[in-house]
Scaffold this motif. Structure first.
Motif, PDB file in Angstrom:
ATOM      1  N   GLY A  69      22.715  28.726  38.247  1.00  0.00           N
ATOM      2  CA  GLY A  69      22.481  28.579  39.576  1.00  0.00           C
ATOM      3  C   GLY A  69      23.589  28.376  40.707  1.00  0.00           C
ATOM      4  N   CYS A  70      24.886  28.870  40.177  1.00  0.00           N
ATOM      5  CA  CYS A  70      26.069  28.687  41.149  1.00  0.00           C
ATOM      6  C   CYS A  70      26.238  30.105  42.120  1.00  0.00           C
ATOM      7  N   HIS A  71      26.974  29.664  43.032  1.00  0.00           N
ATOM      8  CA  HIS A  71      27.470  30.934  43.597  1.00  0.00           C
ATOM      9  C   HIS A  71      28.780  31.452  43.159  1.00  0.00           C
ATOM     10  N   VAL A  72      28.834  32.897  42.631  1.00  0.00           N
ATOM     11  CA  VAL A  72      29.747  33.365  41.908  1.00  0.00           C
ATOM     12  C   VAL A  72      30.519  34.346  42.586  1.00  0.00           C
ATOM     13  N   ILE A  73      32.080  34.096  42.545  1.00  0.00           N
ATOM     14  CA  ILE A  73      32.994  34.982  43.287  1.00  0.00           C
ATOM     15  C   ILE A  73      33.800  35.627  41.954  1.00  0.00           C
ATOM     16  N   GLY A  74      33.779  37.004  41.768  1.00  0.00           N
ATOM     17  CA  GLY A  74      34.524  37.544  40.632  1.00  0.00           C
ATOM     18  C   GLY A  74      35.756  38.135  41.302  1.00  0.00           C
ATOM     19  N   ILE A  75      36.879  37.952  40.615  1.00  0.00           N
ATOM     20  CA  ILE A  75      38.148  39.114  40.910  1.00  0.00           C
ATOM     21  C   ILE A  75      38.408  39.919  39.939  1.00  0.00           C
ATOM     22  N   ALA A  76      38.509  41.131  40.241  1.00  0.00           N
ATOM     23  CA  ALA A  76      38.703  42.137  39.560  1.00  0.00           C
ATOM     24  C   ALA A  76      39.590  43.281  40.220  1.00  0.00           C
ATOM     25  N   GLY A  77      40.032  44.154  39.458  1.00  0.00           N
ATOM     26  CA  GLY A  77      41.198  45.310  40.029  1.00  0.00           C
ATOM     27  C   GLY A  77      40.459  46.714  39.887  1.00  0.00           C
ATOM     28  N   GLY A  78      40.134  47.261  41.212  1.00  0.00           N
ATOM     29  CA  GLY A  78      39.462  48.581  41.161  1.00  0.00           C
ATOM     30  C   GLY A  78      38.073  48.666  41.537  1.00  0.00           C
ATOM     31  N   ASP A  79      37.625  49.854  42.151  1.00  0.00           N
ATOM     32  CA  ASP A  79      36.351  50.031  42.640  1.00  0.00           C
ATOM     33  C   ASP A  79      35.277  49.933  41.303  1.00  0.00           C
ATOM     34  N   GLU A  80      35.484  50.716  40.366  1.00  0.00           N
ATOM     35  CA  GLU A  80      34.761  50.739  38.967  1.00  0.00           C
ATOM     36  C   GLU A  80      34.388  49.409  38.610  1.00  0.00           C
ATOM     37  N   LYS A  81      35.466  48.533  38.532  1.00  0.00           N
ATOM     38  CA  LYS A  81      35.243  47.089  37.839  1.00  0.00           C
ATOM     39  C   LYS A  81      34.483  46.297  38.839  1.00  0.00           C
TER      40      LYS A  81
END
Length: 231
Positions: A69-81
């Motif tokens: 039930g959390c608000h999740v922010i993901g950090i990644a590199g590039g459009d595909e990821k």
């Protein structure tokens, strides 16, 4: 392994393809589950930021945080990821290669970051520290940004004072810390997978002679998901 080593091994249910079992029931699933839930202690409605979010562990953490039930922010590199993370149900995705992470975090985590699951350290950790909520928790799982650095010791974050200012905690841990508890989560993870709440990708390289090629892909950030070598 010798007989003495067998106590560190466990049998997983033979009901899913090998890549699935290695991802969900292997070290990836154990690291994500216990690192987030035991170390991070997420509560519904909290904001969770995950670095290296398109990697095997990171993607699993993102999805478990959503289940909780959390608000999740993901950090990644590039459009595909970043597109892959959206498929996994991540609320917001920051492409660190093509956007300003500090600016994006300020917009997306206006009330501060409650949990930062860190797989990379480096500059991103420094940026996150400037956006912590009071009593934030940081499970430290990896130092990917520093593995290819020069020297045996690298400088820590400039914003380390925010650990004090925000009364935050940072806890390093390794998968072996929780191996004995692995069987306890098998049914939970299996049920989540069957429900469609856990997705994963495997970055498979063929042939023992290509192990170093596969290894390099992981450290260069060229892989998406679990890095495996098929023999």
């Amino acid at each position: 392994p010798s007989v003495n080593d067998l106590k560190t091994m466990r049998k997983v249910p033979d009901v899913l393809p090998i890549p699935t079992m290695l991802n969900i029931f292997g070290s990836t699933g154990i690291t994500a589950y216990f690192g987030l839930l035991d170390v991070g202690n997420p509560q519904p409605g909290e904001t969770v930021v995950v670095s290296g979010a398109a990697g095997a562990t990171g993607a699993m953490v993102c999805q478990i945080a959503k289940i909780k039930g959390c608000h999740v922010i993901g950090i990644a590199g590039g459009d595909e990821k970043c597109s892959w993370l959206k498929e996994c149900g991540v609320d917001d995705v920051i492409d660190y290669k093509n956007s300003n992470v500090a600016e994006e975090l300020t917009k997306l985590a206006k009330d501060g970051i409650d949990i930062y699951f860190d797989n990379v350290a480096g500059d991103i950790l420094d940026t996150v520290l400037q956006n912590l909520a009071l009593y934030a928790r940081i499970p430290l799982s990896g130092l990917l940004a520093q593995y290819n650095g020069k020297g045996s010791r690298l400088p820590g974050p400039d914003s380390f004072d925010q650990i004090l200012m925000k009364r935050a905690s940072i806890t390093g841990f390794f998968c072996p810390d929780f191996l004995e508890d692995g069987p306890k989560i098998e049914k939970i993870m299996h049920d989540w997978y069957l429900e469609g709440s856990l997705k994963f990708k495997a970055d498979i390289t063929n042939g023992l002679e290509n192990v170093l090629v596969s290894y390099k892909r992981m450290f260069n950030g060229d892989n998406i998901g679990k890095t495996l070598v098929k023999l």
